[in-house]
Scaffold this active site. Structure first.
Site, PDB file in Angstrom:
ATOM      1  N   LYS A  29      34.487  60.755 -25.503  1.00  0.00           N
ATOM      2  CA  LYS A  29      35.590  61.505 -24.883  1.00  0.00           C
ATOM      3  C   LYS A  29      36.112  62.576 -25.841  1.00  0.00           C
ATOM      4  O   LYS A  29      36.328  63.720 -25.434  1.00  0.00           O
ATOM      5  CB  LYS A  29      36.702  60.520 -24.492  1.00  0.00           C
ATOM      6  CG  LYS A  29      37.851  61.137 -23.746  1.00  0.00           C
ATOM      7  CD  LYS A  29      38.553  60.127 -22.875  1.00  0.00           C
ATOM      8  CE  LYS A  29      39.493  59.211 -23.629  1.00  0.00           C
ATOM      9  NZ  LYS A  29      40.676  59.911 -24.167  1.00  0.00           N
ATOM     10  N   GLY A 103      46.279  63.015 -23.336  1.00  0.00           N
ATOM     11  CA  GLY A 103      46.996  63.513 -24.514  1.00  0.00           C
ATOM     12  C   GLY A 103      46.159  64.503 -25.302  1.00  0.00           C
ATOM     13  O   GLY A 103      46.676  65.488 -25.836  1.00  0.00           O
ATOM     14  N   ARG A 132      54.958  60.949 -23.455  1.00  0.00           N
ATOM     15  CA  ARG A 132      54.372  60.857 -24.803  1.00  0.00           C
ATOM     16  C   ARG A 132      54.877  61.972 -25.729  1.00  0.00           C
ATOM     17  O   ARG A 132      55.121  63.090 -25.269  1.00  0.00           O
ATOM     18  CB  ARG A 132      52.837  60.872 -24.699  1.00  0.00           C
ATOM     19  CG  ARG A 132      52.346  59.639 -23.945  1.00  0.00           C
ATOM     20  CD  ARG A 132      50.854  59.617 -23.801  1.00  0.00           C
ATOM     21  NE  ARG A 132      50.183  59.477 -25.076  1.00  0.00           N
ATOM     22  CZ  ARG A 132      48.859  59.547 -25.220  1.00  0.00           C
ATOM     23  NH1 ARG A 132      48.092  59.789 -24.168  1.00  0.00           N
ATOM     24  NH2 ARG A 132      48.313  59.388 -26.400  1.00  0.00           N
ATOM     25  N   SER A 177      46.698  61.769 -37.300  1.00  0.00           N
ATOM     26  CA  SER A 177      46.346  61.968 -35.888  1.00  0.00           C
ATOM     27  C   SER A 177      45.377  63.125 -35.763  1.00  0.00           C
ATOM     28  O   SER A 177      45.682  64.253 -36.136  1.00  0.00           O
ATOM     29  CB  SER A 177      47.614  62.255 -35.075  1.00  0.00           C
ATOM     30  OG  SER A 177      47.267  62.897 -33.867  1.00  0.00           O
ATOM     31  N   GLN A 179      44.542  64.480 -33.077  1.00  0.00           N
ATOM     32  CA  GLN A 179      45.041  65.436 -32.077  1.00  0.00           C
ATOM     33  C   GLN A 179      45.945  66.458 -32.743  1.00  0.00           C
ATOM     34  O   GLN A 179      45.859  67.653 -32.461  1.00  0.00           O
ATOM     35  CB  GLN A 179      45.777  64.687 -30.971  1.00  0.00           C
ATOM     36  CG  GLN A 179      44.846  63.773 -30.190  1.00  0.00           C
ATOM     37  CD  GLN A 179      45.522  63.049 -29.050  1.00  0.00           C
ATOM     38  OE1 GLN A 179      46.739  63.125 -28.885  1.00  0.00           O
ATOM     39  NE2 GLN A 179      44.742  62.339 -28.262  1.00  0.00           N
ATOM     40  N   ASP A 329      41.752  53.265 -30.896  1.00  0.00           N
ATOM     41  CA  ASP A 329      41.604  53.002 -29.458  1.00  0.00           C
ATOM     42  C   ASP A 329      40.987  51.637 -29.172  1.00  0.00           C
ATOM     43  O   ASP A 329      40.896  51.228 -28.017  1.00  0.00           O
ATOM     44  CB  ASP A 329      40.759  54.106 -28.816  1.00  0.00           C
ATOM     45  CG  ASP A 329      41.487  55.443 -28.844  1.00  0.00           C
ATOM     46  OD1 ASP A 329      42.728  55.439 -28.861  1.00  0.00           O
ATOM     47  OD2 ASP A 329      40.816  56.490 -28.849  1.00  0.00           O
TER      48      ASP A 329
HETATM   49  C1  S3P Z   1      41.830  61.421 -30.055  1.00  0.00           C
HETATM   50  C2  S3P Z   1      42.560  60.978 -31.112  1.00  0.00           C
HETATM   51  C3  S3P Z   1      43.311  59.714 -31.113  1.00  0.00           C
HETATM   52  C4  S3P Z   1      42.855  58.793 -29.999  1.00  0.00           C
HETATM   53  C5  S3P Z   1      42.665  59.502 -28.699  1.00  0.00           C
HETATM   54  C6  S3P Z   1      41.659  60.627 -28.837  1.00  0.00           C
HETATM   55  C7  S3P Z   1      41.168  62.740 -30.164  1.00  0.00           C
HETATM   56  O1  S3P Z   1      44.664  59.995 -30.949  1.00  0.00           O
HETATM   57  O2  S3P Z   1      43.759  57.727 -29.827  1.00  0.00           O
HETATM   58  O3  S3P Z   1      42.203  58.606 -27.709  1.00  0.00           O
HETATM   59  O4  S3P Z   1      40.253  63.015 -29.371  1.00  0.00           O
HETATM   60  O5  S3P Z   1      41.552  63.513 -31.035  1.00  0.00           O
HETATM   61  P1  S3P Z   1      45.567  60.412 -32.217  1.00  0.00           P
HETATM   62  O6  S3P Z   1      44.887  61.531 -32.857  1.00  0.00           O
HETATM   63  O7  S3P Z   1      46.893  60.847 -31.698  1.00  0.00           O
HETATM   64  O8  S3P Z   1      45.653  59.171 -33.050  1.00  0.00           O
END
Ligand code: S3P
Length: 443
Positions: A29, A103, A132, A177, A179, A329
């Protein structure tokens, strides 16, 4: 609106049986989102094989289409073509960008939009996403000159972005994180001057790997390689991307195969990026019978097959803040595993779980207690005392895809049958999960 909000879906979950055979989990993903996003801002047409055809990447694709990016239909087994519009090409959308349950979509797209001068964007999502925290991205983007506003002092969607000329900055992120890190790096592509992101611990590095493959000037340095330095100016060039299977989806089969007597599974084509393989370390701690085979490098990411066989008398495990980013996750399915380990397992330093699609520490505690699990909930983790057998119960995914799949596995090992409302939430990341489960199961 995605089916993750369709709490009405209902499934009868029979207990018993074993799992046998081969399963090829759907595309990663995190990598799927990034392939669409970087393809969109590159010059030329990017082709993507193995893209995850589930709700979350579809949300990313829809947002990009609303800004004029042409993306071919996203269907299982089909190559996806993304016609890049270049770094400054997005058109101002006439509609609100709907990030659904995702997210990653909202946070990474925020990073891309803040630097799009003279354009205005509004982003929203489903009920879960609108709860969130977004300030973790808004704050660093504002340090770069970005203009992001939203409910609750900018912390909650709907969010509004007015594109600005950004400037580079040195930014320490308070949480590890990917993200947040990715949003800053994407914004840095159009800033004046270089940007450095400093993380408290390594989060997944798919953005760095893919940015480099597309031609961005990115260097990793500093103590323990936690400084990520991006110098803007390079044109991104379209790529041909192969997305490996998602280890976060494989995790359900790895735990199921370990727990369910008589099971023997091969999970094929799993991404083994070291920033994601914490689950394998924990399974080793538990004494599970796991073997990684056929490892190769595909398009800059390590990939392999994983064989798993049932193991009696699994040992309890301890995990803390250091490993959490590498398995963030997988905590829901590891909580299920802990219920069947002989002794007390401890999950600490996991407060990030409280701001995922649901508060996963609370939801897993609430649902597994219905099955007779012995779980103590703490502010940043769980203490789980293994029991000899869980009971069947009336379960709910509470709209969370990873909760749905984790409880689905728990219900097989339970003493009697269960039911689940909101089982369709699985399609956020693994649309064929229930079909794969039926296919692999021998009663
Ligand atoms: C993700 C980062 C993770 C993860 C999410 C996907 C990504 O979140 O939990 O399912 O693709 O960058 P965080 O970066 O907020 O920990």
């Amino acid at each position: 609106m995605g089916t993750s909000e369709n709490i009405q879906s209902f499934r009868k979950l029979t207990s018993g049986g074993k799992l046998f055979g081969k399963v090829c989990v759907p595309g990663d993903k995190s990598i799927s989102h990034r392939a669409l996003l970087l393809g969109a801002i590159a010059e030329g047409t990017t082709t993507i094989n193995g893209l995850l055809p589930s709700e979350d990447p579809l949300s990313t694709a829809e947002c990009l289409r609303a800004m004029g990016v042409k993306i071919s239909p996203i269907k299982k087994g089909q190559t996806v073509h993304v016609e890049g519009v270049g770094l400054d090409g997005f058109k101002e959308p006439e509609v609100i960008l709907d990030c659904g349950n995702s997210g990653t979509t909202m946070r990474l797209i925020l990073g891309l939009l803040v630097g799009k001068k003279n354009r205005h964007f509004v982003l929203t999502g489903d009920k879960s996403l609108c709860r969130r925290p977004m300030e973790r991205v808004g704050r660093p983007l504002r340090l770069m000159g970005g203009k992001v506003q939203g409910r609750s002092n900018g912390n909650l969607a709907p969010l509004s972005v007015t594109g600005q000329q950004l400037h580079g900055a040195v930014i320490g992120t308070p949480v590890a994180s990917a993200q947040v890190k990715s949003a800053i790096l994407l914004a840095a592509l159009t800033a004046e001057g270089p940007t450095t992101v400093i993380e408290p611990a390594h989060s997944r590095d798919h953005t760095e790997r893919m940015l480099r493959a597309f031609g961005a000037q990115i260097e990793i340095g500093g103590e323990m390689g936690r400084h990520i330095h991006l110098t803007p100016g390079a044109t991104l060039k379209s790529q041909s991307i192969v997305v490996p299977g998602d280890i976060s989806s494989a995790a359900f089969w790895l735990v199921a195969g370990s727990l369910i007597p008589g099971s023997n599974l091969i999970v094929e084509n799993v991404g083994l990026n070291p920033t994601r393989t914490g689950i394998l370390d924990v399974l080793e701690q538990m004494g599970a019978n796991i073997e990684v085979i056929n490892v190769k490098d595909i398009a800059g990411e390590p990939v392999g097959d994983i064989q798993v066989m049932h193991t009696a008398n699994l040992r309890p495990f301890n995990i803390d803040a250091e490993i959490i980013p590498r398995l963030v996750d997988e905590v829901p399915i590891l909580t299920v595993a802990a219920c069947y380990c002989e002794g007390v397992s401890k999950i600490k330093g996991a407060s990030e779980l409280r701001v995922k699609e649901t508060d996963r520490l609370s939801v897993m505690t609430r649902q597994l207690r219905k099955m007779g699990a012995n779980i103590e909930e703490h502010s940043d983790g769980l203490i789980v005392k293994g029991v000899s057998r869980l009971n069947g119960a009336e379960l709910s995914s509470e709209t969370d895809h990873r909760v749905a799949m984790s409880l689905g596995i728990a219900s097989i090992v339970a003493l009697n049958d269960s039911t689940m409302i909101g089982s369709d939430a699985a399609s956020v990341s693994y649309p064929d999960f229930w079909n794969d489960l039926d296919r692999l199961r021998i009663q």
